[in-house]
Design a protein around this motif. Structure first.
Motif, PDB file in Angstrom:
ATOM      1  N   LYS A  63       0.863  -1.178   0.000  1.00 28.44           N
ATOM      2  CA  LYS A  63       0.000   0.000   0.000  1.00 28.44           C
ATOM      3  C   LYS A  63       0.903   1.233   0.000  1.00 28.44           C
ATOM      4  O   LYS A  63       1.915   1.246   0.714  1.00 28.44           O
ATOM      5  CB  LYS A  63      -0.875   0.000   1.256  1.00 28.44           C
ATOM      6  N   PRO A  64       0.551   2.269  -0.758  1.00 27.77           N
ATOM      7  CA  PRO A  64       1.438   3.428  -0.857  1.00 27.77           C
ATOM      8  C   PRO A  64       1.720   4.110   0.476  1.00 27.77           C
ATOM      9  O   PRO A  64       2.761   4.714   0.659  1.00 27.77           O
ATOM     10  CB  PRO A  64       0.689   4.381  -1.794  1.00 27.77           C
ATOM     11  N   THR A  65       0.786   3.990   1.438  1.00 24.96           N
ATOM     12  CA  THR A  65       0.938   4.718   2.701  1.00 24.96           C
ATOM     13  C   THR A  65       1.703   3.931   3.766  1.00 24.96           C
ATOM     14  O   THR A  65       1.909   4.420   4.862  1.00 24.96           O
ATOM     15  CB  THR A  65      -0.455   5.026   3.283  1.00 24.96           C
ATOM     16  N   THR A  66       2.109   2.739   3.433  1.00 24.59           N
ATOM     17  CA  THR A  66       2.731   1.881   4.445  1.00 24.59           C
ATOM     18  C   THR A  66       4.049   2.470   4.954  1.00 24.59           C
ATOM     19  O   THR A  66       4.822   3.022   4.188  1.00 24.59           O
ATOM     20  CB  THR A  66       3.054   0.505   3.819  1.00 24.59           C
ATOM     21  N   SER A  67       4.273   2.325   6.271  1.00 20.27           N
ATOM     22  CA  SER A  67       5.619   2.663   6.760  1.00 20.27           C
ATOM     23  C   SER A  67       6.341   1.336   6.985  1.00 20.27           C
ATOM     24  O   SER A  67       5.748   0.367   7.457  1.00 20.27           O
ATOM     25  CB  SER A  67       5.540   3.493   8.033  1.00 20.27           C
ATOM     26  N   TYR A  68       7.603   1.323   6.623  1.00 25.27           N
ATOM     27  CA  TYR A  68       8.349   0.063   6.620  1.00 25.27           C
ATOM     28  C   TYR A  68       9.309  -0.016   7.788  1.00 25.27           C
ATOM     29  O   TYR A  68       9.874   0.991   8.214  1.00 25.27           O
ATOM     30  CB  TYR A  68       9.096  -0.067   5.292  1.00 25.27           C
ATOM     31  N   LEU A  69       9.496  -1.240   8.286  1.00 19.48           N
ATOM     32  CA  LEU A  69      10.407  -1.457   9.415  1.00 19.48           C
ATOM     33  C   LEU A  69      11.791  -1.867   8.937  1.00 19.48           C
ATOM     34  O   LEU A  69      12.797  -1.424   9.453  1.00 19.48           O
ATOM     35  CB  LEU A  69       9.856  -2.587  10.296  1.00 19.48           C
ATOM     36  N   THR A  70      11.825  -2.771   7.957  1.00 22.90           N
ATOM     37  CA  THR A  70      13.111  -3.196   7.398  1.00 22.90           C
ATOM     38  C   THR A  70      13.143  -2.806   5.932  1.00 22.90           C
ATOM     39  O   THR A  70      12.328  -3.288   5.141  1.00 22.90           O
ATOM     40  CB  THR A  70      13.295  -4.719   7.554  1.00 22.90           C
ATOM     41  N   GLU A  71      14.052  -1.897   5.601  1.00 25.35           N
ATOM     42  CA  GLU A  71      14.149  -1.425   4.219  1.00 25.35           C
ATOM     43  C   GLU A  71      15.505  -1.784   3.637  1.00 25.35           C
ATOM     44  O   GLU A  71      16.535  -1.686   4.329  1.00 25.35           O
ATOM     45  CB  GLU A  71      13.970   0.085   4.178  1.00 25.35           C
ATOM     46  N   LEU A  72      15.485  -2.163   2.378  1.00 25.08           N
ATOM     47  CA  LEU A  72      16.718  -2.462   1.650  1.00 25.08           C
ATOM     48  C   LEU A  72      16.769  -1.526   0.456  1.00 25.08           C
ATOM     49  O   LEU A  72      15.756  -1.337  -0.227  1.00 25.08           O
ATOM     50  CB  LEU A  72      16.671  -3.905   1.118  1.00 25.08           C
ATOM     51  N   VAL A  73      17.939  -0.954   0.206  1.00 24.53           N
ATOM     52  CA  VAL A  73      18.104  -0.128  -0.990  1.00 24.53           C
ATOM     53  C   VAL A  73      19.362  -0.574  -1.732  1.00 24.53           C
ATOM     54  O   VAL A  73      20.282  -1.139  -1.126  1.00 24.53           O
ATOM     55  CB  VAL A  73      18.192   1.387  -0.659  1.00 24.53           C
ATOM     56  N   ASP A  74      19.387  -0.302  -3.029  1.00 21.49           N
ATOM     57  CA  ASP A  74      20.590  -0.644  -3.790  1.00 21.49           C
ATOM     58  C   ASP A  74      21.591   0.505  -3.694  1.00 21.49           C
ATOM     59  O   ASP A  74      21.350   1.508  -2.999  1.00 21.49           O
ATOM     60  CB  ASP A  74      20.235  -1.029  -5.239  1.00 21.49           C
ATOM     61  N   ALA A  75      22.705   0.383  -4.415  1.00 19.01           N
ATOM     62  CA  ALA A  75      23.773   1.382  -4.305  1.00 19.01           C
ATOM     63  C   ALA A  75      23.288   2.764  -4.717  1.00 19.01           C
ATOM     64  O   ALA A  75      23.808   3.789  -4.246  1.00 19.01           O
ATOM     65  CB  ALA A  75      24.956   0.944  -5.158  1.00 19.01           C
ATOM     66  N   LYS A  87      20.727   2.517   8.933  1.00 25.15           N
ATOM     67  CA  LYS A  87      19.905   3.052  10.031  1.00 25.15           C
ATOM     68  C   LYS A  87      19.489   1.909  10.959  1.00 25.15           C
ATOM     69  O   LYS A  87      19.227   0.804  10.478  1.00 25.15           O
ATOM     70  CB  LYS A  87      18.643   3.694   9.427  1.00 25.15           C
ATOM     71  N   TYR A  88      19.473   2.168  12.244  1.00 21.61           N
ATOM     72  CA  TYR A  88      18.964   1.181  13.204  1.00 21.61           C
ATOM     73  C   TYR A  88      18.242   1.959  14.289  1.00 21.61           C
ATOM     74  O   TYR A  88      18.808   2.865  14.893  1.00 21.61           O
ATOM     75  CB  TYR A  88      20.119   0.370  13.807  1.00 21.61           C
ATOM     76  N   GLU A  89      16.959   1.653  14.492  1.00 23.20           N
ATOM     77  CA  GLU A  89      16.197   2.307  15.568  1.00 23.20           C
ATOM     78  C   GLU A  89      15.667   1.236  16.485  1.00 23.20           C
ATOM     79  O   GLU A  89      14.879   0.375  16.048  1.00 23.20           O
ATOM     80  CB  GLU A  89      15.035   3.116  14.979  1.00 23.20           C
ATOM     81  N   ALA A  90      16.067   1.261  17.737  1.00 24.60           N
ATOM     82  CA  ALA A  90      15.659   0.229  18.693  1.00 24.60           C
ATOM     83  C   ALA A  90      14.154   0.082  18.724  1.00 24.60           C
ATOM     84  O   ALA A  90      13.418   1.062  18.588  1.00 24.60           O
ATOM     85  CB  ALA A  90      16.178   0.606  20.085  1.00 24.60           C
ATOM     86  N   GLY A  91      13.674  -1.129  18.881  1.00 21.61           N
ATOM     87  CA  GLY A  91      12.229  -1.356  18.939  1.00 21.61           C
ATOM     88  C   GLY A  91      11.913  -2.834  18.968  1.00 21.61           C
ATOM     89  O   GLY A  91      12.774  -3.683  19.107  1.00 21.61           O
ATOM     90  N   ASN A  92      10.627  -3.124  18.796  1.00 21.12           N
ATOM     91  CA  ASN A  92      10.140  -4.504  18.875  1.00 21.12           C
ATOM     92  C   ASN A  92       9.305  -4.866  17.641  1.00 21.12           C
ATOM     93  O   ASN A  92       8.095  -4.823  17.733  1.00 21.12           O
ATOM     94  CB  ASN A  92       9.234  -4.687  20.102  1.00 21.12           C
ATOM     95  N   PRO A  93       9.874  -5.171  16.537  1.00 21.19           N
ATOM     96  CA  PRO A  93      11.298  -5.230  16.241  1.00 21.19           C
ATOM     97  C   PRO A  93      11.848  -3.840  15.897  1.00 21.19           C
ATOM     98  O   PRO A  93      11.074  -2.891  15.725  1.00 21.19           O
ATOM     99  CB  PRO A  93      11.366  -6.130  14.997  1.00 21.19           C
ATOM    100  N   PRO A  94      13.163  -3.729  15.764  1.00 18.07           N
ATOM    101  CA  PRO A  94      13.774  -2.431  15.439  1.00 18.07           C
ATOM    102  C   PRO A  94      13.495  -2.002  14.002  1.00 18.07           C
ATOM    103  O   PRO A  94      13.167  -2.828  13.155  1.00 18.07           O
ATOM    104  CB  PRO A  94      15.273  -2.711  15.622  1.00 18.07           C
ATOM    105  N   GLY A  95      13.629  -0.710  13.741  1.00 18.26           N
ATOM    106  CA  GLY A  95      13.578  -0.200  12.368  1.00 18.26           C
ATOM    107  C   GLY A  95      14.983  -0.252  11.785  1.00 18.26           C
ATOM    108  O   GLY A  95      15.945   0.132  12.466  1.00 18.26           O
ATOM    109  N   ARG A  96      15.095  -0.776  10.556  1.00 14.81           N
ATOM    110  CA  ARG A  96      16.452  -0.931   9.969  1.00 14.81           C
ATOM    111  C   ARG A  96      16.438  -0.526   8.504  1.00 14.81           C
ATOM    112  O   ARG A  96      15.440  -0.719   7.809  1.00 14.81           O
ATOM    113  CB  ARG A  96      16.903  -2.396  10.078  1.00 14.81           C
ATOM    114  N   ARG A  97      17.553   0.019   8.070  1.00 16.95           N
ATOM    115  CA  ARG A  97      17.725   0.326   6.652  1.00 16.95           C
ATOM    116  C   ARG A  97      19.108  -0.161   6.244  1.00 16.95           C
ATOM    117  O   ARG A  97      20.112   0.161   6.901  1.00 16.95           O
ATOM    118  CB  ARG A  97      17.602   1.837   6.440  1.00 16.95           C
ATOM    119  N   PHE A  98      19.149  -0.978   5.195  1.00 15.80           N
ATOM    120  CA  PHE A  98      20.412  -1.552   4.725  1.00 15.80           C
ATOM    121  C   PHE A  98      20.647  -1.151   3.273  1.00 15.80           C
ATOM    122  O   PHE A  98      19.696  -1.032   2.497  1.00 15.80           O
ATOM    123  CB  PHE A  98      20.367  -3.087   4.764  1.00 15.80           C
ATOM    124  N   GLN A  99      21.913  -0.999   2.922  1.00 10.46           N
ATOM    125  CA  GLN A  99      22.259  -0.740   1.515  1.00 10.46           C
ATOM    126  C   GLN A  99      23.055  -1.916   0.969  1.00 10.46           C
ATOM    127  O   GLN A  99      24.069  -2.336   1.563  1.00 10.46           O
ATOM    128  CB  GLN A  99      23.083   0.537   1.393  1.00 10.46           C
TER     129      GLN A  99
END
Ligand code: SAM
Length: 305
Positions: A226-238, A290-302
């Protein structure tokens, strides 16, 4: 155990904030992350969040955040893991092994071994025979009285509980190999290094063994988001473009990946099974943004190019 001596509580956070540098050094050293990374200007926020996360792991009693659920039953695992998990567990024989990474109280394994009448009453995984050897792993010791009682009454070592360190800190010799590895809101949802975590899991699987896991708040396969979703674990390319978790997994060598997308759950969730089909496994690397503590944490990886 070094980490056991780091006494942190949620209540104690206020006091600890007055000496954040000291606290961070102690915890990062305990985690094996080293203090020298504190010199790098881009990292302090992530490191503070990892310290906060550690406090969640260590929380006890009334201090456990309500979202940090550690007692899911085997029937909950049946709902949260991909279809096929219960059949696979039911087909294990007495010389086979099951590892639950991020087992919390170990309730799913207790249910698996529950004797006859005590077996979990409902759910697709109810009334399994409990034939295989099972290992529960948790960073913090959350064994319950029920766990201790069951171990004592069995009088054997077919159910084990490992705690005090993360999956990555165990050697392959220490753990041995497994036919099934599960992870329900465990290391896969909490780790700061997803590639390394997956590579370790796959190194512990026998060929033809399967890793069953799930991850919530992710971009789903097949554009079902859904376009409005907020994501907890995000992956992006270079280049910073979104990458779906299942697309990344499918770049791993020597595995067959299945994804079941739950777009109608509160948070878009991917139920994942990964079968190891040969031994030359290589997982594409990524770095933590990015790492934000939580249950589960918010993360962003490249992803690394
Ligand atoms: C929210 S609890 C989930 C417990 C259980 N699976 C359940 O659903 O009730 C998270 C568990 O994952 C463990 N965990 C997180 N990261 C881990 C890692 N890298 N290695 C081992 N355990 C980990 C925590 O220590 C804890 O036992």
């Amino acid at each position: 155990m070094v980490m056991g001596s780091v006494k942190l509580s949620v209540k104690g956070w206020k006091t600890a904030r007055t000496r954040p540098a000291v606290l961070i050094v102690i915890v990062l050293q305990a985690l094996g992350l080293g203090a020298c990374s504190l010199q790098e200007p881009a990292q302090p926020r992530i490191e503070e969040e990892i310290v906060k996360q550690e406090r969640i792991y260590r929380s006890r009693g009334a201090n456990v955040p309500s979202g940090y659920v550690t007692g899911r039953a085997l029937s909950d695992y049946a709902e949260l893991l991909p279809s096929g998990f219960c059949d696979a567990l039911g087909s294990l024989g007495s010389s086979d092994r099951w590892l639950d990474v991020g087992a919390g109280d170990g309730q799913a394994i207790l249910d698996y071994y529950a004797p006859g009448d005590d077996a979990a009453p409902v759910g697709k995984c109810a009334r399994l025979a409990g034939r295989a050897r099972a290992v529960a792993m948790s960073i913090e010791d959350r064994r319950t009285e029920k766990w201790q009682e069951q171990v004592t009454s069995r009088g054997d070592d077919r159910m084990r509980y490992l705690f005090g360190k993360r999956l990555r800190h165990y050697s392959r010799e220490e753990l041995g190999k497994f036919q099934i590895i599960t992870d329900v809101y465990g290391g896969f949802s909490y780790t700061e290094d997803l590639s390394q975590f997956l590579e370790k899991v796959l190194s512990l699987l026998e060929t033809d063994g399967v890793f069953y896991t799930m991850v919530q708040g992710v971009h789903l396969e097949g554009d079902k988001n859904k376009p409005t979703t907020s994501y907890l674990t995000e992956l992006v390319d270079a280049a910073g473009r979104d990458v779906k978790v299942c697309s990344w997994l499918k770049e791993t060598t020597c595995v067959k990946v299945g994804c079941e997308s739950k777009s109608d759950w509160d948070s878009p969730t991917e139920l994942i099974n990964i079968r190891k089909v040969c031994s030359d496994v290589s997982v594409p690397g990524m770095k933590l943004l990015k790492y934000e503590a939580g249950n589960p944490p918010g993360r962003r990886f490249q992803l690394e190019p």
